[in-house]
Design a protein around this motif. Structure first.
Motif, PDB file in Angstrom:
ATOM      1  N   ALA A  79       0.835  -1.206   0.000  1.00 58.46           N
ATOM      2  CA  ALA A  79       0.000   0.000   0.000  1.00 58.46           C
ATOM      3  C   ALA A  79       0.870   1.256   0.000  1.00 58.46           C
ATOM      4  CB  ALA A  79      -0.933   0.000   1.212  1.00 58.46           C
ATOM      5  N   GLU A  80       1.964   1.236   0.762  1.00 60.02           N
ATOM      6  CA  GLU A  80       2.895   2.368   0.782  1.00 60.02           C
ATOM      7  C   GLU A  80       3.514   2.575  -0.600  1.00 60.02           C
ATOM      8  OE1 GLU A  80       5.483   5.456   2.077  1.00 60.02           O
ATOM      9  OE2 GLU A  80       3.708   4.587   3.034  1.00 60.02           O
ATOM     10  N   ALA A  81       3.902   1.466  -1.245  1.00 59.00           N
ATOM     11  CA  ALA A  81       4.486   1.567  -2.584  1.00 59.00           C
ATOM     12  C   ALA A  81       3.474   2.117  -3.578  1.00 59.00           C
ATOM     13  CB  ALA A  81       4.987   0.195  -3.041  1.00 59.00           C
ATOM     14  N   ARG A  82       2.234   1.658  -3.497  1.00 59.42           N
ATOM     15  CA  ARG A  82       1.191   2.172  -4.392  1.00 59.42           C
ATOM     16  C   ARG A  82       1.000   3.670  -4.185  1.00 59.42           C
ATOM     17  NH1 ARG A  82      -1.923  -2.008  -2.162  1.00 59.42           N
ATOM     18  NH2 ARG A  82      -1.774  -3.953  -3.340  1.00 59.42           N
ATOM     19  N   MET A  83       1.032   4.101  -2.930  1.00 55.20           N
ATOM     20  CA  MET A  83       0.828   5.521  -2.626  1.00 55.20           C
ATOM     21  C   MET A  83       1.954   6.356  -3.229  1.00 55.20           C
ATOM     22  SD  MET A  83       0.318   7.394   1.078  1.00 55.20           S
ATOM     23  CE  MET A  83      -1.117   6.376   1.408  1.00 55.20           C
ATOM     24  N   HIS A  84       3.184   5.868  -3.114  1.00 53.80           N
ATOM     25  CA  HIS A  84       4.310   6.626  -3.682  1.00 53.80           C
ATOM     26  C   HIS A  84       4.175   6.754  -5.196  1.00 53.80           C
ATOM     27  CE1 HIS A  84       8.341   8.190  -4.185  1.00 53.80           C
ATOM     28  NE2 HIS A  84       8.479   7.338  -5.185  1.00 53.80           N
ATOM     29  N   LEU A  85       3.692   5.686  -5.829  1.00 54.78           N
ATOM     30  CA  LEU A  85       3.549   5.694  -7.284  1.00 54.78           C
ATOM     31  C   LEU A  85       2.288   6.401  -7.764  1.00 54.78           C
ATOM     32  CD1 LEU A  85       4.640   2.001  -7.928  1.00 54.78           C
ATOM     33  CD2 LEU A  85       5.933   4.034  -8.574  1.00 54.78           C
ATOM     34  N   GLY A  86       1.413   6.770  -6.812  1.00 54.10           N
ATOM     35  CA  GLY A  86       0.157   7.410  -7.204  1.00 54.10           C
ATOM     36  C   GLY A  86      -0.838   6.431  -7.756  1.00 54.10           C
ATOM     37  N   ARG A  87      -0.682   5.156  -7.404  1.00 56.03           N
ATOM     38  CA  ARG A  87      -1.624   4.134  -7.873  1.00 56.03           C
ATOM     39  C   ARG A  87      -2.843   4.078  -6.960  1.00 56.03           C
ATOM     40  NH1 ARG A  87       0.706  -1.688  -9.539  1.00 56.03           N
ATOM     41  NH2 ARG A  87       1.945  -1.159 -11.365  1.00 56.03           N
ATOM     42  N   PRO A  88      -3.980   3.597  -7.494  1.00 55.42           N
ATOM     43  CA  PRO A  88      -5.149   3.412  -6.631  1.00 55.42           C
ATOM     44  C   PRO A  88      -4.877   2.361  -5.565  1.00 55.42           C
ATOM     45  CG  PRO A  88      -5.747   3.285  -8.957  1.00 55.42           C
ATOM     46  CD  PRO A  88      -4.258   3.253  -8.895  1.00 55.42           C
ATOM     47  N   GLN A  89      -5.349   2.609  -4.331  1.00 55.90           N
ATOM     48  CA  GLN A  89      -5.243   1.616  -3.278  1.00 55.90           C
ATOM     49  C   GLN A  89      -6.380   0.621  -3.395  1.00 55.90           C
ATOM     50  OE1 GLN A  89      -2.763   1.398  -1.424  1.00 55.90           O
ATOM     51  NE2 GLN A  89      -1.788   3.402  -1.419  1.00 55.90           N
ATOM     52  N   ARG A  90      -6.184  -0.546  -2.818  1.00 51.10           N
ATOM     53  CA  ARG A  90      -7.288  -1.497  -2.732  1.00 51.10           C
ATOM     54  C   ARG A  90      -8.291  -0.978  -1.725  1.00 51.10           C
ATOM     55  NH1 ARG A  90      -5.205  -7.749  -2.729  1.00 51.10           N
ATOM     56  NH2 ARG A  90      -4.563  -7.815  -4.912  1.00 51.10           N
TER      57      ARG A  90
END
Length: 343
Positions: A93-104
C-alpha cells in the motif's frame, strides 16, 4: 510472488530515482547509481542502487547492494527499512501511494471524499487520489472533451471521483459532487496534494457553485506534472490551460502550477535547459512569469514566454482548434524544440 507484486516492482524500478530521492534523501545520484551510506539513510557511498538497466533480471534497475555489509535487495526492502512497515500488504500500500496508484478499497470506500481526519494533509490527499478512478468513460472525461481536450492523460496525474464532498461558504453540510482530481507532485515524485474541480451533473461544465475549484495538501513548489520534464518544460497555471498546450504539441513536457501565486514558486527540475512559461493574459500571470523568469535565469536556464491570442491557451484551443494553436506555438518555441510540434 504474485503477478500484482511483480507489476508493482516493475513500476517501482521504472521510478527508481524517485523512490531513492524520497526514501534515501541523504544520498545523491552518481552516474547510473544512487549512492548513500546505508539503509538507515546515513551519508556515505557504501550502498548503491542501480538506476538504469532492465526492469527485471540481472542488472535490473532498483536493485541495491551494500558493499560494507554484502547485503542486497530491491526497492521494497528500502521502503520497508525506511518506513518500519512490517506487514506485507501495508508495504504494498505504501508503494502504491508513492507511485500514485489506486489503493485497494472496499466497494463502498469511495462513496465519500476523504472521510478520515485530518482533511488538509498530504496523507488525506493521497487517500482521496487513491479512492478515485480512471478518467475513461467518466464525467471528468466528458468535461475535458467539452474543453477541446482529447489527448489521453496518465492515470497517475488525473482521475475522477464520483462523490467528492463539496461545501460552499455558509453551507452547514457538504454535498457529494463529481470531481476531476489532479495529483500535485513534488521534486522526488511523491504526491503532496490534490486539486479538485467539481463538475456539473452532466459533466459538460464546472459545477454551478461559488467555489468549483479547491486544492489540498502541500502545494508550494510543487505542480501537476501532466508530462515529465526533460531538458525542456512548459509551465503554466491552470490544468486545462496546460492540457491545451499538450493537445497541440503532445510531446512537449507540461506542468500546471494551479495558480499565478504558485507559478512563480515552482521548484524547477535538475538538468532543465529550456523553460517555457505559458502565461494567462492578466496582470497576475505577468507578474508570476517575471518572478519565475528571474529564478530560472539565476540557474542558467533559458526562458521564453508563450503568449496566447486570447485569455489563455484553452480559450485559443476552443476558438481556433489544435492545428492553429500548434502554428501559434511554433512561432514562439525554440528551434531545438520545433520537432516536438510535429505529430
Amino acid at each position: 510472488m504474485s503477478l500484482e507484486t511483480e507489476d508493482l516492482l516493475r513500476d517501482l524500478s521504472q521510478n527508481a530515482e524517485s523512490v531513492c530521492r524520497h526514501y534515501l534523501p541523504a544520498g545523491r545520484r552518481e552516474g547510473s547509481y544512487w549512492m548513500v551510506g546505508d539503509l538507515q539513510n546515513n551519508p556515505g557511498r557504501s550502498l548503491f542502487v542501480r538506476l538504469t538497466g532492465p526492469t527485471s533480471g540481472p542488472g535490473a534497475r532498483g536493485k541495491w547492494t551494500d558493499s560494507a555489509t554484502s547485503e542486497f535487495g530491491d526497492l521494497l526492502d528500502i521502503i520497508r527499512e525506511r518506513t518500519g512497515i512490517t506487514r506485507f500488504p501495508d508495504l504494498l500500500a505504501e508503494a502504491r501511494m508513492h507511485l500514485g496508484r489506486p489503493q485497494r478499497v472496499l466497494p463502498d470506500a469511495n462513496s465519500q471524499c476523504s472521510r478520515k481526519p485530518p482533511s488538509g494533509t498530504p496523507e488525506a490527499a493521497s487517500r482521496l487520489f487513491a479512492a478515485s478512478v480512471s478518467l475513461t468513460g467518466s464525467l471528468a472525461e466528458t468535461y475535458l472533451r467539452s474543453r477541446g481536450i482529447t489527448q489521453t492523460v496518465p492515470s497517475g496525474t488525473l482521475r475522477f471521483h464520483p462523490k467528492c464532498w463539496h461545501r460552499d461558504e455558509g453551507q452547514t453540510k457538504p454535498v457529494p459532487r463529481p470531481a476531476l482530481i489532479a495529483a500535485v507532485i513534488d521534486g522526488a515524485g511523491a504526491l503532496q496534494g490534490v486539486h479538485r474541480t467539481w463538475l456539473a451533473p452532466d459533466g459538460k461544465d464546472k459545477a454551478a457553485v461559488d467555489t468549483p475549484r479547491r486544492a489540498m495538501g502541500h502545494l508550494l513548489g510543487n505542480a501537476v506534472r501532466i508530462a515529465p520534464a526533460d531538458q525542456s518544460l512548459v509551465l503554466g497555471e491552470g490544468i486545462e490551460t496546460m492540457l491545451s498546450v499538450r493537445e497541440a504539441a503532445p510531446s512537449l513536457p507540461v506542468w500546471a502550477a494551479l495558480s499565478s501565486g504558485h507559478l512563480g514558486a515552482v521548484l524547477l527540475p535538475v538538468g532543465l535547459q529550456r523553460l517555457y512559461i505559458a502565461i494567462d493574459r492578466d496582470p497576475a500571470g505577468q507578474r508570476a512569469a517575471e518572478r519565475l523568469t528571474a529564478r530560472a535565469a539565476e540557474a542558467g536556464i533559458s526562458v521564453r514566454v508563450l503568449e496566447p491570442r486570447l485569455g489563455d491557451f484553452n480559450d485559443d484551443l476552443r476558438a481556433h482548434g489544435a492545428e492553429a494553436l500548434r502554428q501559434h506555438l511554433a512561432q514562439q518555441i525554440d528551434p531545438k524544440d520545433q520537432h516536438r510540434l510535429t505529430i
